[in-house]
Design an enzyme around this catalytic site. Structure first.
Site, PDB file in Angstrom:
ATOM      1  N   HIS A 194       0.865  -1.187   0.000  1.00 54.04           N
ATOM      2  CA  HIS A 194       0.000   0.000   0.000  1.00 54.04           C
ATOM      3  C   HIS A 194       0.895   1.228   0.000  1.00 54.04           C
ATOM      4  CE1 HIS A 194      -3.591  -2.416   0.618  1.00 54.04           C
ATOM      5  NE2 HIS A 194      -2.905  -3.121   1.487  1.00 54.04           N
ATOM      6  N   HIS A 199      -3.075 -12.531   1.496  1.00 50.43           N
ATOM      7  CA  HIS A 199      -2.908 -12.690   2.952  1.00 50.43           C
ATOM      8  C   HIS A 199      -3.790 -13.752   3.622  1.00 50.43           C
ATOM      9  CE1 HIS A 199      -6.313  -9.970   2.810  1.00 50.43           C
ATOM     10  NE2 HIS A 199      -5.606  -8.877   2.684  1.00 50.43           N
ATOM     11  N   ASP A 253       1.749  -6.870   2.632  1.00 50.69           N
ATOM     12  CA  ASP A 253       0.582  -6.074   3.038  1.00 50.69           C
ATOM     13  C   ASP A 253       1.049  -4.840   3.812  1.00 50.69           C
ATOM     14  OD1 ASP A 253      -1.980  -5.151   3.335  1.00 50.69           O
ATOM     15  OD2 ASP A 253      -2.630  -6.704   4.734  1.00 50.69           O
TER      16      ASP A 253
HETATM   17 ZN   LIG Z   1      -6.255  -6.956   2.310  1.00 48.60          ZN
END
Ligand SMILES: [Zn+2]
Length: 434
Positions: free
Chosen positions: A60, A229, A302
């Protein structure tokens, strides 16, 4: 520039050999013992693992919209320090990456960094889960992964249509598996500990039901499906069965789900809040055991930066997510047990994710080089030198990421990235950005 990496353990796809690696003009020019160093800068790698630079399937980068937490440039620096040569930027930005203009913007920001920044496009417009995004247009920009990550696609008919649309494009859909009805209001794993702490739980069933559903849809319509994930033993068992059946299913686990259990939430520290949540010790053990069986294609970070203003709220109000890029290699090394196999290590951090992201060949349209190298002459020079003997500690104040929301502050770690070379350029050396 020409570099000679001297005397490291070169990690190929099936085995290792002690050799030198000559890098010239962005290419691995030669691999072998006792290579001639004339005209080259020599990098001593004795005692270190030399393999393909890592590839993160799940970063991200927060640009556009949340640049106070991270942007493409700061995320790329964090990635380089973590040994990454390529990152896949997740589309849950503000606005979401659901159009040619937005994807092009992030690709252009990525091209200004030293790394290869690929982009995952949204499956649905605005990640709202109702109308399909223009996946064909985005695929023509080189997008190979699509996801509404942050949320799963809740409506099974929308997911079915997305798979039907994606299959002929040759792109892969990536699902954040959590049924929002089952997970509603939950802030940690549902189990004895959540009951004792008085916190609402997110049950394993919320994840597993979506894994089951999506495998069934895939069987019906075909295509390529990636599970983001995964956090439970049952999820992995379903993926394993689907693969045996011949379905094109891939899966990732995160560094945190293989090194932390829900017990970390007992002190109500919001740094340990994440979706899907940290699970019980049995699931953690099952995930760790599966790292070496081939059912898990990748460890993906993640990496989820948040500003302190948001993350330092009480546990049930803080946003979910934690940083990952700068500690992932050491955590993967730890999770692999007492004497990790370097081939498995590079499979999970580089070759597997490069295959899932379809980064195994250079893509000139978007200026991306090839990743997940076999470490032979002629390949693009995306290379990492990892020292498996270094003992160090996580330090939230020593990160290149703009955010500090790591749960590993102060944690003892073993194994550290020394050098990252991307497209033949020395990006990190002796653990520092160049
Ligand atoms: Zn996610």
């Amino acid at each position: 520039m020409t570099y000679l990496i001297r005397g490291g353990t070169v990690v190929g796809p099936t085995g290792t050999t002690v050799a030198d690696v000559l890098i010239r003009d962005g290419i691995i020019a030669e691999v072998g013992p006792g290579l001639d160093a004339t005209g080259a800068t020599v990098i001593d790698a004795s005692g270190c693992w030399v393999g393909p630079a890592f590839v993160d399937l799940h970063t991200h980068l927060r640009e556009p919209g949340r640049e106070a937490a991270e942007d493409v440039a700061s995320g790329a620096r964090a990635g380089a320090l973590g040994g990454y040569g390529a990152l896949v930027a997740m589309p849950n930005t503000e606005p979401a990456l659901d159009s040619v203009a937005l994807v092009s913007y992030v690709l252009a920001q990525g091209a200004k960094t030293a790394l290869d920044i690929a982009v995952a496009g949204a499956i649905t417009v605005g990640r709202q889960g109702t109308h399909l995004a223009p996946m064909a247009e985005l695929a023509s920009l080189g997008v190979r992964l699509f996801t509404d990550d942050g949320n799963g696609v809740q409506n099974p008919l929308v997911m079915r249509r997305a798979m039907e649309y994606a299959a002929p494009l040759g792109v892969r859909l990536a699902q954040h598996c959590e049924d929002e009805f089952l997970a509603a209001g939950g802030v940690m794993n549902e189990g004895p500990l959540s009951a004792r702490l008085g916190l609402v739980g997110r049950p394993a069933l919320a994840e597993e039901l979506m894994v089951l559903r999506d495998i069934e849809i895939l069987r019906l319509v075909g295509g390529k499906l990636h599970f983001l994930h995964l956090s439970t033993a049952r999820s992995l068992a379903m993926v394993s069965a689907a693969r045996r059946e011949g379905l094109d299913v891939t899966a990732e686990v995160t560094p945190h789900h293989i090194t932390l259990s829900d017990e970390a939430c007992a002190e109500f520290d919001p740094q340990f809040k994440v979706h899907p949540p940290l699970r019980g010790v049995d699931d953690v053990a099952a995930l760790r055991a599966a790292l070496t069986t081939g059912v898990i294609d990748a460890v993906a970070t993640d990496h989820a930066p948040h500003t302190p203003e948001l993350k330092d709220l009480p546990f049930d109000e803080a946003p979910a997510g934690m940083l990952g890029l700068e500690h992932a290699a050491a955590l993967t090394f730890e999770a692999l047990g007492p004497s990790p196999d370097p081939v498995t290590f590079f499979s999970l951090l580089s070759r597997g994710p490069a295959r899932v992201a379809q980064l195994r060949a250079s893509d000139d349209r978007v200026g991306l080089s090839a990743h997940g190298a076999s470490m032979v002459a002629g390949e693009d020079a995306n290379v990492v030198i990892f020292d498996p003997t270094v003992q160090w500690r996580g330090d939230k104040n020593a990160l290149a990421s703009r955010a500090t929301n790591t749960p590993y502050d102060g944690r003892a770690l073993v194994g550290k990235v020394r050098t990252t070379i991307v497209k033949g350029r020395l990006v990190v050396h002796e653990g520092a950005l160049q």
